[in-house]
Design a protein around this motif. Structure first.
Motif, PDB file in Angstrom:
ATOM      1  N   LYS B 257       0.830  -1.264  -0.056  1.00  0.00           N
ATOM      2  CA  LYS B 257       0.204   0.009  -0.009  1.00  0.00           C
ATOM      3  C   LYS B 257       0.902   1.386  -0.058  1.00  0.00           C
ATOM      4  O   LYS B 257       2.177   1.308   0.406  1.00  0.00           O
ATOM      5  CB  LYS B 257      -0.868   0.118   1.104  1.00  0.00           C
ATOM      6  CG  LYS B 257      -1.522  -1.055   1.392  1.00  0.00           C
ATOM      7  CD  LYS B 257      -2.726  -1.063   2.717  1.00  0.00           C
ATOM      8  CE  LYS B 257      -2.025  -1.022   4.059  1.00  0.00           C
ATOM      9  NZ  LYS B 257      -1.201  -2.011   4.662  1.00  0.00           N
ATOM     10  N   MET B 258       0.033   2.378  -0.044  1.00  0.00           N
ATOM     11  CA  MET B 258       1.019   3.685  -0.060  1.00  0.00           C
ATOM     12  C   MET B 258       1.406   3.982   1.260  1.00  0.00           C
ATOM     13  O   MET B 258       2.459   4.582   1.441  1.00  0.00           O
ATOM     14  CB  MET B 258      -0.201   4.792  -0.542  1.00  0.00           C
ATOM     15  CG  MET B 258       0.304   6.246  -0.985  1.00  0.00           C
ATOM     16  SD  MET B 258      -0.884   7.154  -1.030  1.00  0.00           S
ATOM     17  CE  MET B 258      -0.234   8.840  -1.643  1.00  0.00           C
ATOM     18  N   GLY B 259       0.591   3.629   2.254  1.00  0.00           N
ATOM     19  CA  GLY B 259       0.872   3.751   3.520  1.00  0.00           C
ATOM     20  C   GLY B 259       0.453   2.798   4.621  1.00  0.00           C
ATOM     21  O   GLY B 259       0.052   1.873   4.061  1.00  0.00           O
ATOM     22  N   ILE B 260       0.295   3.405   5.833  1.00  0.00           N
ATOM     23  CA  ILE B 260       0.016   2.464   6.877  1.00  0.00           C
ATOM     24  C   ILE B 260       0.391   0.995   6.619  1.00  0.00           C
ATOM     25  O   ILE B 260       0.040   0.040   6.697  1.00  0.00           O
ATOM     26  CB  ILE B 260      -1.688   2.564   7.185  1.00  0.00           C
ATOM     27  CG1 ILE B 260      -2.515   1.889   5.730  1.00  0.00           C
ATOM     28  CG2 ILE B 260      -2.271   3.639   7.804  1.00  0.00           C
ATOM     29  CD1 ILE B 260      -3.744   1.586   6.051  1.00  0.00           C
ATOM     30  N   VAL B 431       1.554  11.825   5.328  1.00  0.00           N
ATOM     31  CA  VAL B 431       0.988  12.164   4.138  1.00  0.00           C
ATOM     32  C   VAL B 431       0.533  10.914   3.586  1.00  0.00           C
ATOM     33  O   VAL B 431      -0.795  10.738   3.432  1.00  0.00           O
ATOM     34  CB  VAL B 431       1.590  12.915   3.171  1.00  0.00           C
ATOM     35  CG1 VAL B 431       1.071  12.875   1.615  1.00  0.00           C
ATOM     36  CG2 VAL B 431       1.998  14.338   3.543  1.00  0.00           C
ATOM     37  N   ARG B 432       1.366  10.070   3.362  1.00  0.00           N
ATOM     38  CA  ARG B 432       0.886   8.702   2.884  1.00  0.00           C
ATOM     39  C   ARG B 432      -0.239   7.921   4.023  1.00  0.00           C
ATOM     40  O   ARG B 432      -1.000   7.231   3.291  1.00  0.00           O
ATOM     41  CB  ARG B 432       2.114   7.681   2.597  1.00  0.00           C
ATOM     42  CG  ARG B 432       2.944   8.425   1.428  1.00  0.00           C
ATOM     43  CD  ARG B 432       4.212   7.339   0.982  1.00  0.00           C
ATOM     44  NE  ARG B 432       5.127   7.321   2.082  1.00  0.00           N
ATOM     45  CZ  ARG B 432       5.545   6.431   2.983  1.00  0.00           C
ATOM     46  NH1 ARG B 432       4.636   5.167   3.130  1.00  0.00           N
ATOM     47  NH2 ARG B 432       6.394   6.419   3.863  1.00  0.00           N
ATOM     48  N   ASP B 433       0.337   8.011   5.261  1.00  0.00           N
ATOM     49  CA  ASP B 433      -0.697   7.235   6.075  1.00  0.00           C
ATOM     50  C   ASP B 433      -2.084   7.910   6.124  1.00  0.00           C
ATOM     51  O   ASP B 433      -3.063   7.255   6.049  1.00  0.00           O
ATOM     52  CB  ASP B 433      -0.152   7.273   7.491  1.00  0.00           C
ATOM     53  CG  ASP B 433       0.892   6.389   7.726  1.00  0.00           C
ATOM     54  OD1 ASP B 433       1.493   5.423   6.741  1.00  0.00           O
ATOM     55  OD2 ASP B 433       1.898   6.296   8.811  1.00  0.00           O
ATOM     56  N   ARG B 435      -3.562   9.359   3.875  1.00  0.00           N
ATOM     57  CA  ARG B 435      -4.471   9.430   2.462  1.00  0.00           C
ATOM     58  C   ARG B 435      -5.358   8.133   2.652  1.00  0.00           C
ATOM     59  O   ARG B 435      -6.530   8.273   1.938  1.00  0.00           O
ATOM     60  CB  ARG B 435      -3.406   8.984   1.412  1.00  0.00           C
ATOM     61  CG  ARG B 435      -4.029   8.867   0.285  1.00  0.00           C
ATOM     62  CD  ARG B 435      -4.732  10.369  -0.157  1.00  0.00           C
ATOM     63  NE  ARG B 435      -5.387  10.136  -1.761  1.00  0.00           N
ATOM     64  CZ  ARG B 435      -6.700  10.114  -1.749  1.00  0.00           C
ATOM     65  NH1 ARG B 435      -7.196   9.695  -0.644  1.00  0.00           N
ATOM     66  NH2 ARG B 435      -7.249  10.272  -2.854  1.00  0.00           N
ATOM     67  N   ILE B 436      -5.268   7.237   3.274  1.00  0.00           N
ATOM     68  CA  ILE B 436      -6.150   6.054   3.462  1.00  0.00           C
ATOM     69  C   ILE B 436      -7.400   6.476   4.015  1.00  0.00           C
ATOM     70  O   ILE B 436      -8.509   5.924   3.652  1.00  0.00           O
ATOM     71  CB  ILE B 436      -5.623   4.830   4.123  1.00  0.00           C
ATOM     72  CG1 ILE B 436      -6.358   3.525   3.695  1.00  0.00           C
ATOM     73  CG2 ILE B 436      -5.267   5.137   5.807  1.00  0.00           C
ATOM     74  CD1 ILE B 436      -6.878   3.141   2.663  1.00  0.00           C
TER      75      ILE B 436
END
Lengths: 600, 600
Positions: B257-260, B431-433, B435-436
């Motif tokens: 994923k993008m984040g988390i 920022v990435r986190d 986003r979800i």
């Protein structure tokens, strides 16, 4: 996996119908060669290499990134071959000076090509992109000898280039710069210092890298007035152009970044590296800033490019993904659900991106044409006007296109729902890649300060007056045209708001400089919106004109009708933002400056 | 490396001075126990574990991510120990039902604790967060036996929980759901199907995972009316609560994923897994939606949490980073440059985030208090009103807080210039986190549709009328108060715009349902802005009141003065956005719906 199809039809529309670049065939050098057939061939050729060579490497570059091993950087799999294909195709020399082996084609055409390549693979495109910047600095400030020595191999792509400004303690504030350049008896200098954030600072794509480096000659003035610009080649270059010794410049490490992983962002160490002064001593920033203005237009196009490719993939997904039913009743009752493009809120997101990227493309190419005019037009007055308006709008485009390009990529990600957050769909890469453009080549807040603090008051506001006359004149000319009224009326109102904001600035920024800084971003956004509105109004005029010809039943009628819808959307759903910006501007700086630093 | 300090003072201000939660000591169970001392101890304790245990693991989680090996997921280094510390500290049972071992403390207090933990480590916090959601579903729909069997060990944190809705072809449109549950002679079911995007679906933190799974019982109605909810434990649970056989549910893969990254997002395969119906057959969505409403408030707080932590780090950087000089002249002439917090445009970014997160905190905690009222208040009319307004504002908070949380984290990244883009500074992870949160628990566009299509017209607009009376009543009450006029006047105007937008919707959405969908997001934003404006106006009233006491020369006077500046900023620099939203709404759906799908 994402895909990309170059928007050639829209590019053709802008070049031929909106900008009518054939007007300049006899006026600007290189335009006679840019016949419609040549333009078509170039756009198709650039589309092909972008789609088939660069785009498939975009995800590879993101996944693999660059590796630093024993001082050498290994670019991602395929980048070397792709770079070879790009120079083999002559793409690095498209707009280069014919005197040094370039094709001398219009700058505006080069901008279209660079948009495609950036949409396909932004990280890759930065390698030749940085070379363009370095070449430009040499063209502006270099001696004939320097030009002859470096430009041909940079135009051919055999060598690449970089720009070295930032140091660990000094980014925006170049006055703090410490890298020093000590003069030698042979006229060269020895450059010592550390530069950071150097894109394409080291790589394995080309045999030499020509670094352009800002440094201080000891004994010069403090601050920004004592900065000089140097050519520091990775390998020294013999007078015959062959490579000599390895210079004392090396990549100390590479940064791990949010995005653009395929491009090596280097810490560069200069340890008494041989450098050659370019232009006058202590006047390096002048050359650097001329070059940076062009680079800023390039970065603006990067913002647009990520919006375009993200948009294409979002549209494909929204036509394919079945979920829910149209609010007014099922559109595809035979399917288990309707494609999500039937939903108004999905369309709101897609249309927002569509009108941004099409409008931004029109504006960017107009700006590209101004560069051609500035560089080549025989009439000084015409050149001066182009310089004024382009100078005014360059920070506007850089900041607005990159902010909105990022927002646009995010909206496109959002269309994918949960899948947008998953790496394999590729949408989140567009977002991460787009993010850098808001920062480099001058963070967007600096662009706003440049606009309000420098471009606006320069020459007693000559540029902004010219801009008002341009847009205002257009509005007046068509104010009685009923068919155009849905476009002219909102543009006129938005322009009035911008005039009001400008007056506010004139009245309040001198007495309190913080007022200028406090409203600068809102002002920049207002100007961007008005300028894009002006583009859309011109597009609408052309399309109305085409459609009013009842004999024309060509396929393109639908193209023009769609443009009119997009123009309507811009006027109704984007341009009203000028209201909020004006109100914020008129509130001034008080609520921003009242807190002590400790109170944050 | 980023740091985090829990904003305990602001939390105390909201709980005690703004919400005055001691009013409910004799009315709502658990509030008598929540004395000021207890609240202080809990906030300090939660701050400590967040700052010292969870925050240091945030970057570790991002770097390492989760690994799937032989069907088992290994969470990042330190997560297991941190989870043990969280359950050891009793944090998973803070607001749990005392009948099942919980501490029964106010929900609003639990919300403050969850904000801290999410600021410190959003990916980690999702493990206990999902458990809360699953527990709530069992509390709402479970039999006494089910509650007794599952809740104690979920409250203690010994077991965790998940929610399984999404399937590859069905996210928002649950009517398309295919997972089936076949009834067995013993009253249980066998669940078969594939679920995707299951957060915390598998991990090594707890001995059992209680999956709540939406599935169809064969023979039931098609579409959303034939969906039931099941408990599917990873390990079957014996009647005495001990663990039995491994159930036929497994994690097939995890998403990149993008984040988390620290949270495992799983594809879950159910291969005839034993499941137990919870609530009525075919009525599973009802339970799921009650639970999701609470979950949406939790996600809203996640948006706020990332804004808060990003803000703190941006403030620290802006006080430390020396670059340029204040526009009105050097503030620190003895230093080589001023810290960038002197620059108005930097302050614009910081203030924008500050007023968002402080305002959002006030609103979120107010919402948390409504949850307590709904669950515990003896008066049905009071409960009903709380339910109406909370139902109306839940989608507003979910969408606006997460959109703005993301934007806020981005603004904070921007303050770092180039360093913000570099991974080691940690800003890009926020920022990435963040986003979800715009996507999960119902993508934000769905929240807007929920608001406009469901919450607004429900009970003939009872909730929105109540909301208008609430905000309008406040404005009327203080309209003649000169000190409050800078806050009341803009709020009144913004409220009038919202009323106008609501009237437009009533007039246009019935004749053309696309109008509702087309303006839903703008309407949601307007409502969010007015609601936050209402919070800030209340804050201003309290602070003016405190400051008007001339005898009080406490340290906190500066706190109240700073709040007034923030309230002013919100009114002047944020609330005007309602103008643009109203104009966009009044333009309706035409320009969105005119294009054919092919024309995009």
């Amino acid at each position: 996996m994402p895909s990309y199809t170059a928007p050639v039809r829209d590019m053709q529309f802008i070049l031929h119908e909106l900008l009518k670049i054939d007007r300049y065939q006899d006026v600007l050098s290189g335009f006679a060669e840019a016949t419609p057939d040549t333009i078509a061939a170039i756009l198709e050729g650039a589309a092909q290499i972008s789609q088939e060579v660069l785009q498939p490497l975009n995800r590879v570059g993101d996944r693999e990134g660059c590796r630093l091993e024993n001082g050498k950087i290994i670019t991602p799999t395929g980048f070397k071959e792709a770079y070879a294909a790009v120079i083999e195709g002559g793409w690095t020399g498209l707009i280069g000076d014919p005197e040094y082996g370039g094709q001398g084609l219009p700058y505006v055409l080069g901008l279209a090509v660079s948009e495609m390549m950036a949409s396909a693979n932004m990280a890759f495109t930065m390698y030749p992109g940085l070379t363009s910047g370095a070449m430009e600095a040499i063209e502006i400030g270099g001696t004939d000898q320097q030009k002859a020595l470096y430009l041909p191999k940079m135009i051919s792509g055999q060598w690449t280039g970089t720009m070295n400004l930032t140091e660990p303690h000094c980014g925006t504030d170049l006055g703090l710069l410490r890298t020093k350049a000590e003069p030698q008896s042979d006229g060269s200098y020895r450059v010592t210092g550390t530069k950071i954030f150097i894109s394409a600072g080291e790589h394995d794509l080309a045999e030499n890298i020509i670094h352009l480096v800002l440094a201080r000659i000891p004994g010069g003035p403090d601050g920004v007035k004592g900065i000089s610009l140097f050519i520091v080649p990775k390998f020294l270059v013999n007078p015959d152009g062959s490579l000599g010794d390895r210079n004392a410049v090396s990549c100390g490490s590479i940064e791990e970044k949010m995005g653009i992983h395929g491009n090596a962002t280097c810490v560069m160490n200069y340890d008494g590296a041989v450098g050659y002064l370019i232009g006058e001593a202590h006047k390096g920033l002048r050359t650097m800033f001329i070059m940076m203005n062009a680079a800023r237009l390039g970065v603006a196009v990067q913002g647009l490019s990520q919006a375009e490719v993200a948009y294409q993939n979002a549209v494909a997904y929204c036509k394919d993904r079945l979920q829910g039913r149209a609010l007014a009743g099922a559109k595809y009752p035979d399917k288990p659900a309707d494609p999500i493009i039937v939903h108004p809120d999905i369309r709101r997101m897609l249309m927002t991106v569509k009108v941004f990227q099409e409008g931004a493309r029109a504006l960017a190419y107009w700006a590209g044409l101004q560069v051609d005019i500035i560089r080549k037009h025989p009439d000084p007055e015409t050149r001066r006007k182009a310089e004024d308006v382009l100078g005014l709008l360059t920070p506007v485009m850089k900041a607005y296109f990159t902010d909105t390009g990022f927002t646009a990529a995010n909206l496109c990600l959002q269309c994918f729902g949960g899948h947008g957050y998953i790496a394999e769909w590729g949408m989140e890469q567009f977002v991460r890649d787009a993010r850098i453009a808001q920062i480099y080549e001058g963070a967007n807040g600096i662009q706003a300060l440049d606009l309000v603090g420098r471009k606006l008051p320069a020459n007693k506001g000559r540029a902004i007056q010219l801009f008002f006359a341009l847009v205002g004149g257009f509005c007046e000319k068509y104010e009685d045209n009923a068919a155009l009224s849905p476009f002219i009326r909102p543009l006129t109102e938005a322009l009035e708001r911008l005039v009001e904001a400008t007056q506010w600035l004139m009245q309040h920024a001198i007495s309190n400089p913080d007022n200028g800084g406090a409203v600068s971003t809102d002002y920049l956004y207002m100007m961007a919106l008005v300028t894009l509105g002006y583009q859309w109004a011109q597009v609408a005029r052309i399309c109305e004109n085409q459609l009013s010809n009842p004999d024309d039943d060509s396929f393109d009628r639908q193209f023009y009708r769609n443009k009119l819808v997009a123009a309507q959307f811009f006027m109704e759903k984007v341009l009203p933002e000028t209201m909020a910006h004006l109100a914020k501007i008129q509130a001034g700086a008080d609520s921003l400056m009242a807190l002590s630093a400790e109170a944050f």
